[in-house]
Design a protein around this motif. Structure first.
Motif, PDB file in Angstrom:
ATOM      1  N   ILE A  38       0.941  -0.999   0.261  1.00 17.09           N
ATOM      2  CA  ILE A  38       0.275  -0.294   0.461  1.00 17.09           C
ATOM      3  C   ILE A  38       0.421   0.854  -0.504  1.00 17.09           C
ATOM      4  CG2 ILE A  38      -1.947   1.666   0.972  1.00 17.09           C
ATOM      5  CD1 ILE A  38      -2.587  -1.634   0.004  1.00 17.09           C
ATOM      6  N   THR A  39       0.536   1.814  -1.048  1.00 18.30           N
ATOM      7  CA  THR A  39       1.414   3.147  -1.588  1.00 18.30           C
ATOM      8  C   THR A  39       1.039   4.166  -1.419  1.00 18.30           C
ATOM      9  OG1 THR A  39       1.456   3.207  -3.053  1.00 18.30           O
ATOM     10  CG2 THR A  39       3.804   1.797  -2.188  1.00 18.30           C
ATOM     11  N   GLY A  40       1.087   4.800  -0.174  1.00 10.30           N
ATOM     12  CA  GLY A  40       0.272   6.262  -0.021  1.00 10.30           C
ATOM     13  C   GLY A  40      -0.560   6.074   0.145  1.00 10.30           C
ATOM     14  N   THR A  41      -2.039   6.780   0.180  1.00  9.44           N
ATOM     15  CA  THR A  41      -3.367   6.913   1.866  1.00  9.44           C
ATOM     16  C   THR A  41      -4.117   5.921   0.240  1.00  9.44           C
ATOM     17  OG1 THR A  41      -2.290   9.181   2.407  1.00  9.44           O
ATOM     18  CG2 THR A  41      -4.746   8.258   2.849  1.00  9.44           C
ATOM     19  N   PRO A  42      -4.499   5.134   0.866  1.00 14.37           N
ATOM     20  CA  PRO A  42      -5.425   4.132   0.337  1.00 14.37           C
ATOM     21  C   PRO A  42      -6.964   4.517   0.639  1.00 14.37           C
ATOM     22  CG  PRO A  42      -5.044   3.265   2.409  1.00 14.37           C
ATOM     23  CD  PRO A  42      -4.691   4.782   2.588  1.00 14.37           C
ATOM     24  N   GLY A  43      -7.794   4.549  -0.659  1.00 15.62           N
ATOM     25  CA  GLY A  43      -9.092   5.291  -0.429  1.00 15.62           C
ATOM     26  C   GLY A  43      -9.835   4.310   0.144  1.00 15.62           C
ATOM     27  N   SER A  44     -11.064   4.015  -0.374  1.00 16.31           N
ATOM     28  CA  SER A  44     -12.423   3.515  -0.499  1.00 16.31           C
ATOM     29  C   SER A  44     -12.283   1.922  -0.693  1.00 16.31           C
ATOM     30  CB  SER A  44     -13.893   4.112  -0.635  1.00 16.31           C
ATOM     31  OG  SER A  44     -13.571   3.601  -1.806  1.00 16.31           O
ATOM     32  N   LYS A  45     -11.530   1.623  -1.883  1.00 13.15           N
ATOM     33  CA  LYS A  45     -11.426   0.433  -2.175  1.00 13.15           C
ATOM     34  C   LYS A  45      -9.657   0.406  -2.734  1.00 13.15           C
ATOM     35  CE  LYS A  45     -15.916  -1.256  -3.937  1.00 13.15           C
ATOM     36  NZ  LYS A  45     -15.779  -1.500  -5.561  1.00 13.15           N
ATOM     37  N   PHE A  46      -9.034  -1.199  -2.464  1.00 13.92           N
ATOM     38  CA  PHE A  46      -7.644  -0.990  -3.037  1.00 13.92           C
ATOM     39  C   PHE A  46      -7.585  -1.056  -4.481  1.00 13.92           C
ATOM     40  CE2 PHE A  46      -7.348  -3.703   1.045  1.00 13.92           C
ATOM     41  CZ  PHE A  46      -6.601  -3.137   2.197  1.00 13.92           C
ATOM     42  N   THR A  47      -6.341  -1.220  -4.981  1.00 13.61           N
ATOM     43  CA  THR A  47      -6.314  -0.981  -6.471  1.00 13.61           C
ATOM     44  C   THR A  47      -5.529  -2.241  -6.827  1.00 13.61           C
ATOM     45  OG1 THR A  47      -4.217  -0.225  -6.734  1.00 13.61           O
ATOM     46  CG2 THR A  47      -4.964   1.734  -6.489  1.00 13.61           C
ATOM     47  N   SER A  48      -5.863  -2.448  -8.029  1.00 17.42           N
ATOM     48  CA  SER A  48      -6.070  -3.627  -8.503  1.00 17.42           C
ATOM     49  C   SER A  48      -4.688  -4.451  -8.336  1.00 17.42           C
ATOM     50  CB  SER A  48      -5.814  -4.316 -10.052  1.00 17.42           C
ATOM     51  OG  SER A  48      -5.387  -3.503 -10.580  1.00 17.42           O
ATOM     52  N   GLY A  49      -3.899  -3.644  -8.369  1.00 12.24           N
ATOM     53  CA  GLY A  49      -2.243  -4.399  -7.854  1.00 12.24           C
ATOM     54  C   GLY A  49      -1.954  -4.212  -7.312  1.00 12.24           C
ATOM     55  N   GLU A  50      -2.829  -3.501  -6.036  1.00 11.65           N
ATOM     56  CA  GLU A  50      -2.489  -3.276  -4.625  1.00 11.65           C
ATOM     57  C   GLU A  50      -2.966  -4.745  -4.127  1.00 11.65           C
ATOM     58  OE1 GLU A  50      -2.555   1.219  -2.999  1.00 11.65           O
ATOM     59  OE2 GLU A  50      -4.881   0.436  -3.031  1.00 11.65           O
ATOM     60  N   SER A  51      -4.276  -5.214  -4.798  1.00 18.61           N
ATOM     61  CA  SER A  51      -4.952  -6.523  -4.553  1.00 18.61           C
ATOM     62  C   SER A  51      -4.522  -7.606  -4.635  1.00 18.61           C
ATOM     63  CB  SER A  51      -6.210  -5.942  -5.222  1.00 18.61           C
ATOM     64  OG  SER A  51      -6.974  -7.925  -4.844  1.00 18.61           O
ATOM     65  N   THR A  52      -4.029  -7.197  -6.093  1.00 16.32           N
ATOM     66  CA  THR A  52      -3.101  -8.608  -6.082  1.00 16.32           C
ATOM     67  C   THR A  52      -1.184  -8.673  -5.101  1.00 16.32           C
ATOM     68  OG1 THR A  52      -3.123  -8.377  -8.156  1.00 16.32           O
ATOM     69  CG2 THR A  52      -1.643  -9.311  -8.199  1.00 16.32           C
ATOM     70  N   CYS A  53      -0.645  -7.717  -4.827  1.00 18.80           N
ATOM     71  CA  CYS A  53       0.474  -7.294  -3.882  1.00 18.80           C
ATOM     72  C   CYS A  53       0.691  -8.250  -2.767  1.00 18.80           C
ATOM     73  CB  CYS A  53       0.828  -6.077  -4.160  1.00 18.80           C
ATOM     74  SG  CYS A  53       2.159  -6.201  -3.136  1.00 18.80           S
ATOM     75  N   LEU A  54      -1.055  -7.655  -2.149  1.00 19.06           N
ATOM     76  CA  LEU A  54      -1.164  -8.374  -0.650  1.00 19.06           C
ATOM     77  C   LEU A  54      -2.049  -9.618  -1.012  1.00 19.06           C
ATOM     78  CD1 LEU A  54      -4.148  -5.349   0.221  1.00 19.06           C
ATOM     79  CD2 LEU A  54      -1.461  -6.187   1.314  1.00 19.06           C
ATOM     80  N   THR A  55      -2.108 -10.193  -2.137  1.00 18.45           N
ATOM     81  CA  THR A  55      -2.661 -11.830  -2.228  1.00 18.45           C
ATOM     82  C   THR A  55      -1.776 -12.011  -2.182  1.00 18.45           C
ATOM     83  OG1 THR A  55      -4.776 -11.608  -2.849  1.00 18.45           O
ATOM     84  CG2 THR A  55      -4.002 -13.568  -3.451  1.00 18.45           C
ATOM     85  N   ASN A  56      -0.583 -12.171  -2.203  1.00 14.71           N
ATOM     86  CA  ASN A  56       0.820 -12.928  -3.528  1.00 14.71           C
ATOM     87  C   ASN A  56       1.668 -12.716  -2.120  1.00 14.71           C
ATOM     88  OD1 ASN A  56      -0.052 -13.056  -5.840  1.00 14.71           O
ATOM     89  ND2 ASN A  56       1.302 -11.677  -7.249  1.00 14.71           N
ATOM     90  N   CYS A  57       1.888 -10.756  -1.153  1.00 18.44           N
ATOM     91  CA  CYS A  57       2.335 -11.490   0.143  1.00 18.44           C
ATOM     92  C   CYS A  57       1.965 -12.350   0.580  1.00 18.44           C
ATOM     93  CB  CYS A  57       2.637  -9.631   0.237  1.00 18.44           C
ATOM     94  SG  CYS A  57       3.464  -9.421   2.126  1.00 18.44           S
TER      95      CYS A  57
END
Length: 72
Positions: free
Chosen positions: A35-54
């Motif tokens: 998560i870079t910067g301030t998260p919005g109301s939803k994760f971006t697709s890149g953030e979501s993929t990164c979180l899942t993989n991590c």
């Protein structure tokens, strides 16, 4: 509650504490990484993929380490 019941109870509580600690560590590590910067109301697709993989890599490594200690 006899001694065996108390041992089971303590073991279960210890496992719960370890799981809580692992979830906290996983959340912290993956959040900082993905998560870079301030998260919005939803994760971006890149953030979501990164979180899942991590999270998956973290859990895989935890299992590998646990199995390694069981063998010793």
């Amino acid at each position: 509650m006899d001694n065996a019941d108390m041992q089971r109870f303590l073991q279960q509580e210890q496992q719960k504490a370890m799981m809580g600690e692992m979830v906290g560590k996983l959340t912290s590590v993956c959040w900082d990484k993905c998560i870079t910067g301030t998260p919005g109301s939803k994760f971006t697709s890149g953030e979501s993929t990164c979180l899942t993989n991590c999270a998956q890599r973290f859990l895989d490594m935890t299992m590998i380490i646990a199995k390694r200690f069981e063998m010793q």
